[in-house]
Motif scaffolding. Structure first.
Motif, PDB file in Angstrom:
ATOM      1  N   GLU A 159       2.619  -9.285  66.274  1.00 25.01           N
ATOM      2  CA  GLU A 159       1.189  -9.397  66.527  1.00 25.01           C
ATOM      3  C   GLU A 159       0.954 -10.334  67.712  1.00 25.01           C
ATOM      4  O   GLU A 159       1.287 -11.507  67.646  1.00 25.01           O
ATOM      5  CB  GLU A 159       0.464  -9.931  65.285  1.00 25.01           C
TER       6      GLU A 159
ATOM      7  N   GLN B 183      -5.056 -14.960  59.872  1.00 26.37           N
ATOM      8  CA  GLN B 183      -5.102 -13.577  60.364  1.00 26.37           C
ATOM      9  C   GLN B 183      -4.071 -12.702  59.643  1.00 26.37           C
ATOM     10  O   GLN B 183      -4.375 -11.586  59.224  1.00 26.37           O
ATOM     11  CB  GLN B 183      -4.850 -13.524  61.884  1.00 26.37           C
ATOM     12  N   PHE B 184      -2.854 -13.232  59.502  1.00 25.59           N
ATOM     13  CA  PHE B 184      -1.820 -12.472  58.794  1.00 25.59           C
ATOM     14  C   PHE B 184      -2.180 -12.281  57.327  1.00 25.59           C
ATOM     15  O   PHE B 184      -1.960 -11.207  56.764  1.00 25.59           O
ATOM     16  CB  PHE B 184      -0.454 -13.154  58.929  1.00 25.59           C
TER      17      PHE B 184
ATOM     18  N   TYR C  67      -5.221 -12.193  56.034  1.00 25.25           N
ATOM     19  CA  TYR C  67      -6.314 -11.229  56.003  1.00 25.25           C
ATOM     20  C   TYR C  67      -5.789  -9.802  56.164  1.00 25.25           C
ATOM     21  O   TYR C  67      -6.168  -8.894  55.432  1.00 25.25           O
ATOM     22  CB  TYR C  67      -7.334 -11.549  57.095  1.00 25.25           C
ATOM     23  N   ASP C  68      -4.901  -9.603  57.161  1.00 28.63           N
ATOM     24  CA  ASP C  68      -4.328  -8.273  57.381  1.00 28.63           C
ATOM     25  C   ASP C  68      -3.560  -7.793  56.158  1.00 28.63           C
ATOM     26  O   ASP C  68      -3.643  -6.618  55.788  1.00 28.63           O
ATOM     27  CB  ASP C  68      -3.402  -8.275  58.604  1.00 28.63           C
TER      28      ASP C  68
ATOM     29  N   GLN D 139      -6.098  -6.877  53.474  1.00 28.71           N
ATOM     30  CA  GLN D 139      -6.765  -5.647  53.874  1.00 28.71           C
ATOM     31  C   GLN D 139      -5.837  -4.446  53.700  1.00 28.71           C
ATOM     32  O   GLN D 139      -6.253  -3.395  53.205  1.00 28.71           O
ATOM     33  CB  GLN D 139      -7.236  -5.753  55.319  1.00 28.71           C
ATOM     34  N   SER D 140      -4.585  -4.572  54.093  1.00 29.36           N
ATOM     35  CA  SER D 140      -3.615  -3.482  53.944  1.00 29.36           C
ATOM     36  C   SER D 140      -3.409  -3.133  52.488  1.00 29.36           C
ATOM     37  O   SER D 140      -3.338  -1.959  52.128  1.00 29.36           O
ATOM     38  CB  SER D 140      -2.271  -3.872  54.563  1.00 29.36           C
TER      39      SER D 140
ATOM     40  N   GLY E 121      -3.247  -0.462  57.294  1.00 27.02           N
ATOM     41  CA  GLY E 121      -3.479  -1.705  58.039  1.00 27.02           C
ATOM     42  C   GLY E 121      -4.276  -1.431  59.281  1.00 27.02           C
ATOM     43  O   GLY E 121      -4.159  -0.373  59.888  1.00 27.02           O
ATOM     44  N   GLU E 122      -5.132  -2.345  59.607  1.00 29.22           N
ATOM     45  CA  GLU E 122      -5.901  -2.224  60.839  1.00 29.22           C
ATOM     46  C   GLU E 122      -5.647  -3.460  61.669  1.00 29.22           C
ATOM     47  O   GLU E 122      -5.846  -4.577  61.207  1.00 29.22           O
ATOM     48  CB  GLU E 122      -7.387  -2.126  60.506  1.00 29.22           C
ATOM     49  N   ASP E 123      -5.188  -3.257  62.863  1.00 30.68           N
ATOM     50  CA  ASP E 123      -4.879  -4.377  63.749  1.00 30.68           C
ATOM     51  C   ASP E 123      -6.039  -4.622  64.671  1.00 30.68           C
ATOM     52  O   ASP E 123      -6.264  -3.892  65.611  1.00 30.68           O
ATOM     53  CB  ASP E 123      -3.607  -4.075  64.553  1.00 30.68           C
ATOM     54  N   ASP E 124      -6.793  -5.665  64.374  1.00 36.95           N
ATOM     55  CA  ASP E 124      -7.879  -6.045  65.277  1.00 36.95           C
ATOM     56  C   ASP E 124      -7.649  -7.465  65.790  1.00 36.95           C
ATOM     57  O   ASP E 124      -8.561  -8.172  66.122  1.00 36.95           O
ATOM     58  CB  ASP E 124      -9.254  -5.907  64.617  1.00 36.95           C
ATOM     59  N   SER E 125      -6.348  -7.840  65.835  1.00 38.97           N
ATOM     60  CA  SER E 125      -6.011  -9.176  66.313  1.00 38.97           C
ATOM     61  C   SER E 125      -6.032  -9.271  67.823  1.00 38.97           C
ATOM     62  O   SER E 125      -6.002 -10.342  68.371  1.00 38.97           O
ATOM     63  CB  SER E 125      -4.625  -9.596  65.793  1.00 38.97           C
TER      64      SER E 125
END
Length: 187
Positions: free
Chosen positions: A102, A165-166, A168-169, A172-173, A179-183
């Motif tokens: 990431e 952030q990790f 949260y991801d 969320q996953s 998984g959605e990568d909005d980092s």
């Protein structure tokens, strides 16, 4: 023997050690020796400046400051070695391979052999950079503790944000099955 003549035997010795040590691999022992020399010179100069300034070394570092500087060192070393935004600093010594995580890049040393190889390994390795960054933080702490705490706090909050952030991801996953990568990619 003149000062300029000292370098030649040292270079010959380093080359002989490289041939004996490398086992067919390209390991720039002379470049690493140069990097250690630069580091030692920087530390000696920093110590002389601190001594000449009359600054007193702290008898002990409070645990909170030590933790702040440690986490700040981790984050800043990683930022310098892996962040896309700092890639122009590494570009003269490394080649881009792609993403490695990431908002982090994978890079290889560009020049093999010599001091450019040694610098390439240094600037692409967060573990290697931590020594240099930690030394800068410690000298900063002695010279200007409040400013250094502030700089370390910025890097520490960035590291804490990375962890969140990790987390949260991951949550969320797990919740969505994907998984959605909005980092972003510019760290």
């Amino acid at each position: 023997m003149a000062l300029a003549d000292i370098g030649s035997p040292v270079r010959r010795w380093a080359k002989a050690q490289e041939r004996a040590y490398n086992n067919g691999e390209d390991r720039p022992l002379g470049g690493f020796l140069g990097a250690m020399s630069v580091y030692s010179t920087v530390v000696a100069t920093g110590a002389a400046v601190v001594r000449a300034s009359g600054k007193q070394l702290p008898e002990r570092i409070p645990l909170g400051d030590a933790v702040l500087i440690t986490i700040g060192t981790f984050r800043l070393a990683r930022r310098i070695a892996k962040d896309p935004v700092t890639s122009p600093l590494r570009a003269p010594f490394a080649t881009f391979n792609g993403a490695s995580g990431e908002a982090e890049l994978s890079e290889d040393v560009r020049v093999h052999g010599g001091w450019k190889h040694a610098v390439g390994e240094l600037v692409t390795c967060p573990f290697c950079l931590a020594q240099w960054v930690g030394t800068a933080f410690v000298f900063g702490y002695v010279a200007a503790p409040n400013a250094t705490r502030l700089a370390a706090l910025v890097m520490t909050t960035a590291a804490g944000s990375d962890v969140l952030q990790f987390a949260y991801d991951a949550i969320q996953s797990k919740a969505t099955g994907g998984g959605e990568d909005d980092s972003g990619s510019d760290g």
